[in-house]
Scaffold this motif. Structure first.
Motif, short mmCIF file in Angstrom:
data_model
loop_
_atom_site.label_atom_id
_atom_site.label_comp_id
_atom_site.label_asym_id
_atom_site.label_seq_id
_atom_site.Cartn_x
_atom_site.Cartn_y
_atom_site.Cartn_z
N MET A 167 4.45 -2.96 9.28
CA MET A 167 3.21 -2.91 8.51
C MET A 167 3.06 -1.53 7.89
SD MET A 167 0.70 -4.33 11.49
CE MET A 167 1.05 -5.81 12.43
N LEU A 178 -3.72 -5.55 -1.72
CA LEU A 178 -2.44 -5.82 -1.07
C LEU A 178 -1.35 -6.02 -2.10
CD1 LEU A 178 -3.41 -8.40 1.74
CD2 LEU A 178 -3.15 -5.93 1.95
N LYS A 181 0.02 -8.71 -4.45
CA LYS A 181 0.40 -9.91 -3.70
C LYS A 181 -0.22 -11.14 -4.35
CE LYS A 181 0.51 -11.90 0.96
NZ LYS A 181 0.17 -11.68 2.39
N SER A 221 -3.92 -12.68 -3.98
CA SER A 221 -4.75 -11.65 -3.35
C SER A 221 -5.36 -10.75 -4.41
CB SER A 221 -3.92 -10.81 -2.37
OG SER A 221 -4.66 -9.73 -1.87
N GLY A 253 -7.32 -7.81 4.37
CA GLY A 253 -5.92 -7.86 4.77
C GLY A 253 -5.44 -6.59 5.44
N SER A 293 -1.83 -2.47 7.60
CA SER A 293 -1.79 -3.87 7.17
C SER A 293 -2.06 -4.78 8.37
CB SER A 293 -0.42 -4.22 6.59
OG SER A 293 -0.05 -3.30 5.58
N SER A 294 -2.70 -5.90 8.12
CA SER A 294 -2.95 -6.86 9.19
C SER A 294 -1.70 -7.66 9.52
CB SER A 294 -4.08 -7.81 8.79
OG SER A 294 -5.28 -7.10 8.59
N SER A 295 -0.73 -7.72 8.58
CA SER A 295 0.50 -8.49 8.79
C SER A 295 1.69 -7.66 8.36
CB SER A 295 0.47 -9.79 7.99
OG SER A 295 -0.65 -10.57 8.33
N SER A 317 5.36 -7.52 1.25
CA SER A 317 4.29 -7.95 0.36
C SER A 317 2.91 -7.62 0.91
CB SER A 317 4.38 -9.46 0.09
OG SER A 317 4.09 -10.19 1.26
N ASN A 318 2.86 -7.15 2.15
CA ASN A 318 1.58 -6.80 2.76
C ASN A 318 1.31 -5.30 2.79
OD1 ASN A 318 0.52 -9.44 3.52
ND2 ASN A 318 2.30 -9.56 4.87
N GLU A 329 9.46 -11.68 6.32
CA GLU A 329 8.28 -10.82 6.40
C GLU A 329 7.84 -10.57 7.83
OE1 GLU A 329 5.08 -12.16 3.92
OE2 GLU A 329 5.90 -10.99 2.25
#
Length: 480
Positions: A106, A130, A142, A145, A172, A190-192, A196-197, A251
């Motif tokens: 992340m 994001l 993204k 988003s 996000g 980043s949450s993920s 791409s995050n 990812e």
């Protein structure tokens, strides 16, 4: 003359006892009906147990007719701490070499140090977007988003207040305040995982300067515009690995169904390939076979126990002489001993270690079943093959499942037997209700009759006493 209120006082007769005994005679047919109802209910309960046991056998046999049961595989890893593996029924047996080059990560950014979490940052608008960072600090938003605007103040807000607003913004990213001996810092990540995050942070600072690092601009991060006032601690990136030399990018560090039902979890970077294998899950398949044997033996024992005479207690069991129960057990044994042309290798269950005992139960020969399971394709045919055109090509488990379906069906043996017993119970209850009402009326009539008799006898007894008294008086008078 006073009214007699207790039966028997006037006459000296034990009227309650007389009526009770007469009513007891009337109750004899009712007692027989109650005994019959108890017997019917016991048989119905026993058939309920049989039904449950047949259902268990059907389910166990059905499991052996499904290709998914026989296709079970298990995965092993030479280094589970680096790469763990799970398989499914669609996973082909095979060997795989996995090299982990990088784990998914992340993006994480951190501010400079503030005295505490209550320190004022500033006010304005913080915009979070994001996307993926590319060559030359290019930024690709993204898909799906948009930029999320978070209003800060007025009045100017603290690190803790800003953290809470970011977390409530569903942008996000996740914010936290890290406090140590040097002070407090705001961390946004980043949450993920995944390239791409990544994210960029732009601000509209009320002090008029959006990139000087003072006020809210201390949170600005947009390399594409040359703004780096908030430091990046970690970049967002995809996991990178090779499987048998084929490059893989993801990812996340979890790779579901990366190869026909083979799922991997990447735990750390490796310096050498981790060896994975997918093989037939023999223990799980054997468990399904054992479940079938247990279900068969349980039903066989239940039917055997309930249809035999108990010489020790000198009594019949609940289903002794019951043609349906006896026929069901005979059908089971017949199917178990049949041959099948489904497999070119195994023609009978005895070929794979199913030894039928004198009591009708199955005992499995471990060596033979292990040998049979080693030839998964042929043993699967012996148990589960279905052939609507040529019944002789059906597997043994398929035949037993069909037999159980027929027994449990709407017009099956068990349904007919239980329906018949319920109807007899209903009729029995109707007769009990009718007889109970009749007995109640008889008792009421008897009590009325004996009470009247008691009253009359009491009156006669009183009259008799009076006459006797008068005669005695006359006798004494004449003597004087």
């Amino acid at each position: 003359m006073a009214t007699i209120s207790s039966p028997g006082i006037g006459s000296g007769l034990d009227i309650n006892s007389i009526v009770t005994q007469l009513v007891a005679v009337e109750k004899i047919p009712l007692t027989k009906l109650q005994t019959e109802a108890s017997s019917l209910q016991t048989r119905l309960s026993t058939y309920g147990k049989v039904q449950s046991a047949v259902s268990a056998l059907r389910d166990a046999a059905s499991a052996l007719t499904k290709s998914s049961t026989w296709a079970q595989t298990t995965g092993t890893s030479s280094d589970p701490a680096a790469v763990s593996v799970t398989t499914s029924a669609t996973t082909p047996a095979g060997q795989y070499a996995v090299q982990v080059n990088a784990l998914a990560s992340m993006q994480s950014n951190v501010t400079g140090t503030y005295p505490s979490a209550d320190s004022i940052v500033g006010e304005g608008t913080l915009n979070i977007q994001l996307g993926a960072w590319g060559a030359g600090n290019s930024f690709t938003p993204k898909a799906g988003s948009g930029s999320i605007a978070i209003t800060v103040g007025p009045p100017p807000e603290s690190l803790a207040q800003l953290r809470d607003k970011i977390n409530a913004g569903a942008a996000g990213v996740t914010a936290s305040v890290v406090t140590d001996a040097t002070g407090a810092r705001l961390v946004i990540r980043s949450s993920s995982t995944g390239a791409s995050n990544g994210f960029k942070l732009t601000v509209n600072d009320t002090d008029g300067n959006n990139s000087d690092g003072l006020g809210l601009s201390a949170l600005a991060f947009d390399p594409s515009a040359g703004i780096l006032t908030m430091a990046q601690a970690l970049a967002a990136a995809n996991a990178s690995a090779t499987i048998n030399g084929v490059a893989i990018s993801a990812e996340t560090n979890s790779l579901p169904d990366v190869i026909d039902g083979l799922s991997l979890t990447l735990n750390k970077v490796t310096t050498a390939p981790v060896q994975l294998s997918a093989a037939q899950d023999t223990p799980t398949i054997r468990k399904a076979v054992d479940s079938f044997v247990t279900a068969y033996n349980d039903l066989n024992k239940l039917l055997a126990d309930q249809t035999k005479y108990d010489p020790n207690n000198k009594k019949t069991n609940n289903l002794q002489g019951d043609s349906a129960a006896i026929s069901m057990r005979t059908q089971m044994r017949n199917v178990l001993g049949q041959t099948s042309a489904a497999s070119s290798v195994f023609t009978r269950l005895a070929d794979v270690g199913f030894d039928v005992q004198t009591d009708g139960s199955i005992k499995v020969n471990d060596a033979k079943i292990a040998s049979g399971l080693a030839n998964r394709v042929e043993i699967q045919k012996l148990f589960g093959n279905a052939d609507l055109v040529v019944p002789g090509n059906e597997g043994i488990a398929t035949r037993l499942r069909k037999m159980a379906d027929g027994v449990l069906g709407t017009d099956g043996t068990l349904s007919n037997r239980t329906d018949g017993l319920r109807k007899r119970l209903d009729l029995n209850q109707d007769r009990q209700d009718s007889l109970s009402l009749r007995i109640e009326q008889i008792e009421k009539r008897l009590r009325a009759q004996y009470t009247a008799l008691d009253r009359q006898m009491g009156q006669l007894s009183g009259l008799s006493g009076y006459v006797t008294q008068q005669m005695n008086m006359l006798t004494r008078s004449s003597t004087n």
